[in-house]
Structures are given as C-alpha cells and as structure tokens.
Design a protein around this motif. Sequence first.
Motif, PDB file in Angstrom:
ATOM      1  N   ALA A 152       0.834  -1.206   0.000  1.00 59.84           N
ATOM      2  CA  ALA A 152       0.000   0.000   0.000  1.00 59.84           C
ATOM      3  C   ALA A 152       0.865   1.251   0.000  1.00 59.84           C
ATOM      4  O   ALA A 152       0.523   2.262  -0.631  1.00 59.84           O
ATOM      5  CB  ALA A 152      -0.932  -0.018   1.212  1.00 59.84           C
TER       6      ALA A 152
ATOM      7  N   LYS B 125      -6.753   0.160   4.271  1.00 62.52           N
ATOM      8  CA  LYS B 125      -5.486  -0.557   4.127  1.00 62.52           C
ATOM      9  C   LYS B 125      -5.589  -1.977   4.659  1.00 62.52           C
ATOM     10  O   LYS B 125      -5.072  -2.920   4.043  1.00 62.52           O
ATOM     11  CB  LYS B 125      -4.373   0.197   4.858  1.00 62.52           C
TER      12      LYS B 125
ATOM     13  N   PHE C   2      -7.828  -4.112   2.278  1.00 64.63           N
ATOM     14  CA  PHE C   2      -6.989  -4.386   1.099  1.00 64.63           C
ATOM     15  C   PHE C   2      -5.971  -5.480   1.416  1.00 64.63           C
ATOM     16  O   PHE C   2      -5.821  -6.447   0.658  1.00 64.63           O
ATOM     17  CB  PHE C   2      -6.290  -3.093   0.678  1.00 64.63           C
ATOM     18  N   SER C   3      -5.272  -5.334   2.529  1.00 65.18           N
ATOM     19  CA  SER C   3      -4.219  -6.281   2.888  1.00 65.18           C
ATOM     20  C   SER C   3      -4.774  -7.681   3.099  1.00 65.18           C
ATOM     21  O   SER C   3      -4.199  -8.671   2.617  1.00 65.18           O
ATOM     22  CB  SER C   3      -3.505  -5.802   4.151  1.00 65.18           C
TER      23      SER C   3
ATOM     24  N   TYR D  36      -5.159   7.238  -4.183  1.00 71.30           N
ATOM     25  CA  TYR D  36      -4.635   6.114  -3.401  1.00 71.30           C
ATOM     26  C   TYR D  36      -5.650   4.977  -3.330  1.00 71.30           C
ATOM     27  O   TYR D  36      -5.304   3.810  -3.535  1.00 71.30           O
ATOM     28  CB  TYR D  36      -4.287   6.620  -2.007  1.00 71.30           C
TER      29      TYR D  36
ATOM     30  N   LEU E 180      -5.304   1.131  -4.758  1.00 69.01           N
ATOM     31  CA  LEU E 180      -5.543  -0.127  -4.040  1.00 69.01           C
ATOM     32  C   LEU E 180      -6.500  -1.028  -4.824  1.00 69.01           C
ATOM     33  O   LEU E 180      -6.337  -2.261  -4.847  1.00 69.01           O
ATOM     34  CB  LEU E 180      -6.108   0.159  -2.642  1.00 69.01           C
TER      35      LEU E 180
END
Length: 776
Positions: A198, A223, A226-227, A310, A314
Amino acid sequence: MPRPFELPDFYEPYPARLNPHLESARAHSKEWARRMGMVEGSGIWDEDDYDSHDYALLCSYTHPDAPAERLATVTDWYVWVFFFDDHFLESFKRDRDTVGAREYLERLLAFMPAGPVDGRGSAPSAVPENAVERGLADLWGRTVPAMSDGWRRRFAEATRHLLEESMWELANISDGRIANPLEYIEMRRKVGGAPWSAGLVEFAAGAEVPEVIAASRPMRVLKDAFSDAVHLRNDLFSYQREVEDEGELSNGVLVFETFLGCGTQQAADAVNDLITSRLHQFEHTALTELPPLFAEHGLDPASCADALAYVKGLQDWQAGGHEWHTRSSRYMNDGPPAERVPSVPGGVAGLPTGPTGLGTSAARIAASVAATLPARLRSHAYPPYEKVGPVRIPELRMPYTTRLSPHLDASRENVVGWAHRMGMLDAVPGLPSSGIWDEHKLRAFDFALCSAGIHPDASPAQLDLTTGWLTWGTYGDDYYPVVFGRTGDMAGARVCTARLSSFMPVDSGDVPAPVNALERGLADLWARTTGPMAVDARRAFRATIEDMTGSWLWELANQAAHRVPDPVDYVEMRRKTFGAEFTMSLSRLSHGRTVPAEIYRTRPVQAMEHAAGDYAGLLNDLFSYRKEIEFEGEIHNCVFVVRNFFDCGTAEALKIVGDLADSRMREFERVVSAELPRMFEELALGAETRAALVGYARELQHWMAGILIWHRGCRRYTESELRRPVGGPSGVPHGPTGLGTATARLMTAFGGDREAVWLPGSFGGQAWNRAGEASV
C-alpha cells in the motif's frame, strides 16, 4: 501433482489493466536483479526461475498507470521482497535456524536509516554483504527522497514488520503450531507485506495520503481490508506450494481447515468468502466513511484527490494482483485466462462461456458481482428483535483464578450514591421516558463485582475508581443507542463525542461545564484518576477512552445502515466497543514509569493484550446474545456476525465463537509461558521491567477471570431483568412501542421469568440461572 482443492469463483469487482511500460520494466528489473546478485550464482533463483515468476507483469498489472521510471523502481522492490522471502526460506526456515535468522534480520534494519532524507536519503550504517542487503540499500536510496517524512515513517514501519515478523512464521514452523484465525489475520498483515505494498501504491501513483488523515479509522480500514484480501487470495493460490512443498504453516486455508475441523475444499471456500467480505468492507468504507472524513478535517480538493487516487490504486492492485496470480508459474492456477476451462453452470468443458484473455477481465465483473450479491444482501436483510429464547453457552476455557476484593460490599453502595450524584439514574433532559437506568438496574448490573475480581488487591479508593469507570463506560454504551440511535441523530452523537474529549485535559487546562450525566461522570473520574499521572500517561489513557467513545459512533452508523458488520472489522472494533484497551490501561497505571513505552509495543505484549481483549469481548457476546438480539434489536454481537457470515444456525455460531474465545485463551497462555521469557532474554530486560511485565500478565489473568465471574454473577443478562423496563416492575414486555411495533413486541412477549443458561464448566453441567440457582 493432484490439486488439494479447486480454486473457488472469486469476487472481481474491478477490471485488470496492463501498464504500457511492461517490457521496459522487464528489461530494467532483470538487469538490476543481476547486478544485485539475485539470479546467477545466488543459490535461490536461476534465469528460468526469474523469468517464469515475471514480477514485471505483476507490477504492470497492479500499477497500470505508473510512469515508466516509477514502475521500474516498484518492480525492483517486488523482485527484492520475493527474493528475500525465498532466501529466508532456504537459509533459515528449512533448517529452523532461529538464531541466524534474528541476526540476519537485525542487520537489514541498518539499510533503512530513519534520519531525515537528503538528496539520496540518509546513508546506511552498514556495508551490504549479500544480495538482500544490496537490494534494500539501493532501493531505499532511490525511493525515500521522492516522498515525505510521514510516508517514510509509515513505509519503514511496514518494511520492519515485513522483516521482523518473519520470526513469527519461523517460530510456528519450529513449534509445529498453526495460528488461530484472529491471530493469523492480524499477523499476516505484518509478515505478508500488503501494508508495505500500500505504501508503494502511494509512490507509484505520486499521491500520498494526507498526513492529517493517515492514522484515521477509515484509512486504516481501507489498508487493512486491502491487505487481508491480498493475503488471503495469495493463500489460496500458494497453498499447494507452501503447505505441501515448503512445510509452511502460515496459510489461511490451513488455518481455517484446522480451526473449523473441515476439509480443504470447504476451508478454501470459507477463505474466499472472507476475501469477498473484506472487499465489501473496503467498498463500504470508501463510499460511506471517506466523505465525512474529508469534511471533518477540511481537506482541500488536491488532498481529497490524492486520497482518492490512493484508493483507486488499491483497487487496481486487487484486480491486477488477481490476474497475475492466475498467470504466474509460482502458484497453483489454471494458466492464463485464455487457457482455462470455465466452471460455470451449464458450460461445456473446454469451451469458454464468455470473453477470455488479456484485456477481458472487465467482462467478468457483472457475473462476479451477481454471484456475491446474496451475501451482500444477507448483511442488510436481518430481522430485528428475532426470537432467541434460552441460550446454551459453550464451556469456556478459564485456567486462571482470582479473588474478590474485601471492599466489594462498600464499593457496591458507593457506586449507587455516585451514580445518583452524577445524574445517571435520572431521565435524559429533553427526551421523555428516556431513563437509561434506575437504581434497581444499577444494583442488578453489579459493576462492583467485576471490579472486585479484576482488581482484587485494590485499596477502597482504587476499587471505587475502577467500579466508577466500568459504570460510566457501560452507561455510555447504553446511552448512545437510546439518545441518538432511536432518532438517527448521528450529528448529535458526533458533537457529544467531541465534547467528551474536552473533559479529559492532559494538562491543567480548564474544562467546560458538564451538561449531562455522561459528561459529569467523565469529568469526575478523570480528575480523580489522572492527578498523579505524567502528561504522556494522561495522553495515552485519554486515547483509549476516545477509541471507546469513537467506536460508539461506528455502532450507530452500522445500525442506521441496517448492516451486519464484516467479521474482521467487527472483532477489531469489538476491542474498542468493549473497552478492553481502556480497562486494561487501568492495570498499567501503577507501573507505567517502570516499563518503557516501546516494550508495550512489542509483539508479545500486544499479542497478550489482544488475546485477552478478544477473549473478554467474545465471552460478553456469548452471554449477551439473547439480550442484544431479542430485546434490543442489535447487530453488534459476534454470534450474530458469525451466523450471517457462515449463513449457519445459532447453535453452530455459538460453538464457533466459543472456540474462538478458547483459541485466544490458549494463545494468551502460550505468550505468557514462552514468548515473554524469550523476549526478556532477547532484549536483555532488567529485573524491574521483567517483574512489571510479569505482574501485568498476572493482572490480565485477573482481568479475564474477573470478567467471567461477573458475567456469571450479575443480573444484566437475565430474562427477568431484560423484561423489566426502567422504573417499572418485572414481567412487563421490554422493546419498541408505538405505531407499527406490535410485531416486534409479540416476538419478545413470550417466555418465562428467568433465563436458563447452560454453564457446563465449573457448575457440573447443570442449567443455572444468573442468580446461581439450579434450574430444572
């Protein structure tokens, strides 16, 4: 080699696009890898290995809009991180060399200097001795000067986690241990590298997340979601290589397979469902939480555009990462899309049922969204005030004991007088019939019993403080749904939450005049608690309270959206809504100056705290399930969340939540018995610090045991108390009233006067009510 399972149908809501600079990135990164010593003669890869992995294709898919120079740098970073992963495997994991691994990882930190950047970044403090060190030193100097100090700190932290937490994987392999699901999700974020990815999204897009919102809940959830999706997707594709070839134990499919006691295919399907849920969470957060976040911080248009770029980056990474996994020889897959046999009902083997090949991923979006629509709708279609009836609580592991403070009875009386003085037992001004509690309910809830168990050695004044904080926190948790939830007044709730912070000054500043019981109680407790504390300790203590009060807004927002939370987001927010970190911090106040703050941030201490916090929150969800679902129409209960996620019955969900609680308890036991002593030696901690941490672990043991004693001994969850309205006699149906609510009242109007709860553990397997009386 036969496959362990068939890959499931993935949720693919975004099209994969290919960067036009792919070929130049391929040529550049291959030449760079050779210069660093990662190909010929490395003992890890040869040229065929490198070419077949095709990391330039990965980066061209995951960063489709990056300019050529930045794409080349990002590709070098991914060559480095995959080489590091394979080098660490061959050098340390296969031989279980924990000593050599630690020395190796400690040296790598020298190549990420933390000082302010100059023209090419700060110089490393060591000379590279191998390909991993050479690559890191080169990339750090090429990347950091282009970014802000805030980005550098975030990226350095993610890279450190990526490196250091490899020891967690190695320790699990050495011990033959498979993590529990909650621990796995948390640790996979650190060791898996997606938070690191990220950071590179910001670099590739040339759009940094504004520093003022970088640490906010919405950006953290984006984040994390997404992770999790990236890591779990990788676990599906890499299961055969990691588990069957490398002996790896850190794989989500294996974790689910072990925890649920199911077959590999069922575990793979469950992991895929969790990927879908996390992507739904990503979308929900981006659409509903970012606009108010931008407005709250007054971001200018350029900052908003950076944040949205951003988020788009992602999304691109998700789509491109999936496409690369389907093509790379590194993973179990069906080959490039044009070569696949579709698994669509009614399809003919070997014949495509839609467009395939490069550039056609967008055509799969509609089918993907349609396939996952039932799960999305299910999270919004629950029936409120569902009839639950008596709950059979699974046996819970509790290896620890505690004593009850000798000052219990006095604290019981003192908190009643205090609540009267604060106005907690009065009606809320301006809201008729809005009493939150009366004295009868406060005595039935018996918060002093909880504080007497979690702080058995407290002085009378200390015990009253703990009882007061537990009372205030629970009052606030009950206050928000009544005052703001029934009217949907989110704006009022935000104003109320913001005002609460003004009653917690970290210096000697003035506070406003409190206007309600919630503010009066907080002002009184803060003044009595923080007098002897240092400014840094006050600031840390206030942060735990603000986390809890902020989580009440999250609950209100979900309730207003009629949305059952994603299971991962729920568990992580549960620590805050339960006040776990807040009440644990009360235990740390006595030795805050003895233990350096950085020690509290170490993995073993955080693992101990998170395991204890999750155990307590899940325990509460088991005991409060009927109260929250049948009598309050709530959705924030892990049993309910598990029911929704697995689309299963209550009995199965109760068992899963009970197993989760037990797994967290076993993790806590292992950390205390094995990881803390190992950390003492590795960090060469002094005797005073060791004693303080051992004492803190003992306090957390009392904390968990005391919370269990309270749940078994209080009357907050008994049917008779649930049916008794504030200020009224027992036996009166409790629930919504007014036009259109007759059905909801009918659902709660049947049943006996007492709730029978199955407590098989220390009560010998009988059914008992909350007062401790045997039930037939």
